[in-house]
Design a protein around this motif. Structure first.
Motif, PDB file in Angstrom:
ATOM      1  N   LEU A  69       0.846  -1.195   0.000  1.00 46.61           N
ATOM      2  CA  LEU A  69       0.000   0.000   0.000  1.00 46.61           C
ATOM      3  C   LEU A  69       0.878   1.241   0.000  1.00 46.61           C
ATOM      4  O   LEU A  69       2.103   1.162   0.121  1.00 46.61           O
ATOM      5  N   GLN A  72       1.667   5.305   4.580  1.00 48.38           N
ATOM      6  CA  GLN A  72       0.759   6.100   5.412  1.00 48.38           C
ATOM      7  C   GLN A  72       1.512   7.118   6.269  1.00 48.38           C
ATOM      8  O   GLN A  72       1.026   8.217   6.511  1.00 48.38           O
ATOM      9  N   ASN A  76       0.858   9.531   2.834  1.00 42.79           N
ATOM     10  CA  ASN A  76       0.157   8.580   1.969  1.00 42.79           C
ATOM     11  C   ASN A  76       0.708   8.580   0.539  1.00 42.79           C
ATOM     12  O   ASN A  76      -0.006   8.353  -0.433  1.00 42.79           O
ATOM     13  N   LYS A 119      -1.212  -1.399  -5.859  1.00 39.96           N
ATOM     14  CA  LYS A 119      -1.055  -2.501  -4.915  1.00 39.96           C
ATOM     15  C   LYS A 119      -0.146  -3.600  -5.450  1.00 39.96           C
ATOM     16  O   LYS A 119       0.268  -4.487  -4.713  1.00 39.96           O
ATOM     17  N   GLN A 165      -0.981  -6.851  -3.116  1.00 45.17           N
ATOM     18  CA  GLN A 165      -1.618  -6.641  -1.814  1.00 45.17           C
ATOM     19  C   GLN A 165      -3.092  -7.006  -1.940  1.00 45.17           C
ATOM     20  O   GLN A 165      -3.901  -6.223  -2.445  1.00 45.17           O
ATOM     21  N   THR A 167      -5.421  -7.769   0.539  1.00 44.53           N
ATOM     22  CA  THR A 167      -6.167  -6.954   1.498  1.00 44.53           C
ATOM     23  C   THR A 167      -5.169  -6.060   2.213  1.00 44.53           C
ATOM     24  O   THR A 167      -3.970  -6.109   1.943  1.00 44.53           O
ATOM     25  N   ASP A 168      -5.659  -5.259   3.152  1.00 41.22           N
ATOM     26  CA  ASP A 168      -4.749  -4.412   3.913  1.00 41.22           C
ATOM     27  C   ASP A 168      -3.762  -5.233   4.740  1.00 41.22           C
ATOM     28  O   ASP A 168      -2.721  -4.718   5.162  1.00 41.22           O
ATOM     29  N   GLU A 169      -4.058  -6.502   4.960  1.00 37.65           N
ATOM     30  CA  GLU A 169      -3.231  -7.333   5.835  1.00 37.65           C
ATOM     31  C   GLU A 169      -2.512  -8.456   5.110  1.00 37.65           C
ATOM     32  O   GLU A 169      -1.488  -8.939   5.587  1.00 37.65           O
ATOM     33  N   SER A 171      -0.775 -10.226   1.562  1.00 38.26           N
ATOM     34  CA  SER A 171      -0.230 -10.096   0.208  1.00 38.26           C
ATOM     35  C   SER A 171       0.307 -11.443  -0.253  1.00 38.26           C
ATOM     36  O   SER A 171       0.653 -12.306   0.561  1.00 38.26           O
ATOM     37  N   ARG A 224      -0.647  -7.231  10.723  1.00 38.69           N
ATOM     38  CA  ARG A 224      -1.766  -6.476  11.285  1.00 38.69           C
ATOM     39  C   ARG A 224      -1.358  -5.939  12.652  1.00 38.69           C
ATOM     40  O   ARG A 224      -0.488  -6.480  13.337  1.00 38.69           O
ATOM     41  N   GLU A 231       2.694  -4.516  16.189  1.00 40.94           N
ATOM     42  CA  GLU A 231       2.301  -5.075  14.908  1.00 40.94           C
ATOM     43  C   GLU A 231       2.838  -6.500  14.777  1.00 40.94           C
ATOM     44  O   GLU A 231       3.986  -6.780  15.124  1.00 40.94           O
TER      45      GLU A 231
END
Length: 438
Positions: A69, A72, A76, A119, A165, A167-169, A171, A224, A231
């Protein structure tokens, strides 16, 4: 323009050095050499730990880390394009029950580029996978040289990787590797006259194997936040077994050896007929490999984890590499390590932005000689030094050190005590950003 010229110079230097890849380990006599590739300098400085994923380093061992991603913590913005090149210098003391010696080797380790596309992320590059470099001698009953073995070469990889990627969590990714290289070795059986003086002319057997083939490596990466600060990161990779094609040559030479310099001058050479015995072209199996690991940390502050790798080295087979007194068993590696950053965005202290790394590595190489399993142990540490600009602050130079031991003096074998110094550049730039005006 200067920066681009520097990058071109580094790339050309690395490619020029690529053909000179070697080692000085007597254990490279067996199979297709000692395993050279164990990750980037950043990985090796943490004991070989490769489960950590970030946006400014290339992780060769898990293709899932190419996907990602936006950053951040940096407004960003998109992940940067990363170019990396690495090399190392190893000083090794060879110790046996009959004495000791010291050898050195300087080698190119890798050259790679990663490119983010949303992504999705791509990577490609070159790296050595195994290395062969030895000169071994055996003596007869009166102490004269009986047989001399010499070898060089190794197996290299050109790779193309892709990661996404999901999802956000989570890959996922895949490596497609083209493996290529050659192994050259020679054997001289010394003959003597009645006075135990070497004959003026000796016989030498020369062998060469040119290797090529494809292999795959697939990977998953999960991360995550489990608390407001901590994390979790975990990693899984699997490389199925694959076959390499080996085109083989053999010849026999009559040679004269210079007694002062040891130079070998061929007088006459006769080509061997491998086709008659069905050995002109053979197949070699690269064993399957699986790795998994996990760790926790505070983003941009610290991380600690462990990783376990298992390789079915007992699958290794080729009729040309059946060495007397040696067999292959399944190999394994346990890596424990991590890093610490005092203050990644400090404006008052340069050294607070430095990354401090360390780790341990315990490895069973899979090689077994005279019923002795050849094991390896290493203690590693290193630093990552920021070298970026205000606009692109992510570039860094990485220096790593490893002190370790391979082998044993049991059963008249050789123990290697080595010190390795490693250096890499991880240079980041933004190719696709549009300039913004207020």
């Amino acid at each position: 323009m200067i920066k681009k010229l520097v990058l071109v110079f580094i790339a050309l230097f690395a490619i020029q050095s690529y053909a000179q890849e070697t080692t000085a380990s007597p254990y490279s006599f067996y199979g297709i050499g000692t395993l050279k590739f164990k990750g980037s300098v950043e990985n090796k400085s943490m004991g070989g730990l490769s489960i950590y994923k970030d946006s400014i380093h290339i992780n060769f061992r898990n293709p899932a880390t190419y996907g990602g991603l936006n950053i951040q913590s940096f407004k960003n913005e998109s992940r940067p394009v990363t170019f990396t090149v690495g090399g190392s210098h190893t000083s090794t003391e060879l110790e046996s029950n009959f004495g000791s010696d010291r050898v050195k080797a300087s080698t190119f380790d890798y050259l790679a580029l990663s490119i983010p596309v949303g992504k999705l992320g791509f990577g490609f590059g070159l790296l050595p996978y195994t290395a062969v470099g030895y000169r071994l001698e055996t003596n007869n009953d009166v102490g004269n040289i009986d047989t001399r073995f010499r070898g060089e070469g190794g197996l290299n990889k050109a790779f193309l990787s892709a990661g996404y990627q999901i999802t956000d969590e989570l890959s996922a990714g895949i490596d497609a590797n083209y493996n290529f290289g050659n192994i050259q070795n020679s054997t001289i059986q010394f003959n003597y006259n009645a006075q135990n003086e070497p004959l003026q002319t000796q016989s030498r057997e020369n062998n060469r194997s040119d290797l090529s083939g494809l292999s795959l490596n697939i990977g998953l990466h999960y991360q995550r936040m489990i608390t407001n600060k901590l994390e979790l990161q975990s990693s899984f990779t699997y490389a199925p077994s694959s076959d390499l094609n080996s085109k083989n040559e053999r010849s026999f030479s009559s040679i004269i050896i210079n007694p002062t310099t040891g130079a070998e001058s061929p007088i006459e050479t006769m080509e061997g007929d491998l086709a008659a015995s069905g050995l002109e072209e053979t197949s070699l199996t690269l064993p399957s490999r699986v790795s998994f690991g996990a760790g926790i940390g505070e983003p941009r502050k610290w991380f600690a984890g462990l990783e376990y790798t298992a390789q079915n080295t007992s699958e290794f087979s080729n009729v040309l590499y059946q060495n007397t007194g040696s067999t292959f068993e399944d190999a394994s590696t346990l890596s424990i390590g991590g890093f610490y950053i005092p203050e990644y965005n400090s404006f008052t202290s340069y050294w607070k932005r430095v990354v401090y790394r360390g780790g341990l590595r315990f490895e069973n190489t899979g090689l077994k000689i005279e019923n002795e399993s050849i094991k390896e142990f290493g203690i590693a540490f290193g630093i990552g030094i920021p070298v970026g600009t205000i606009r692109n602050p992510f570039s860094n130079a990485n220096i790593g050190f490893e002190i370790g031991q391979r082998g044993t003096t049991n059963a008249n074998l050789i123990q290697e005590n080595f010190i390795k110094v490693q250096l890499s550049l991880s240079l980041n730039d933004r190719w696709f950003d549009k300039r913004k005006y207020d």
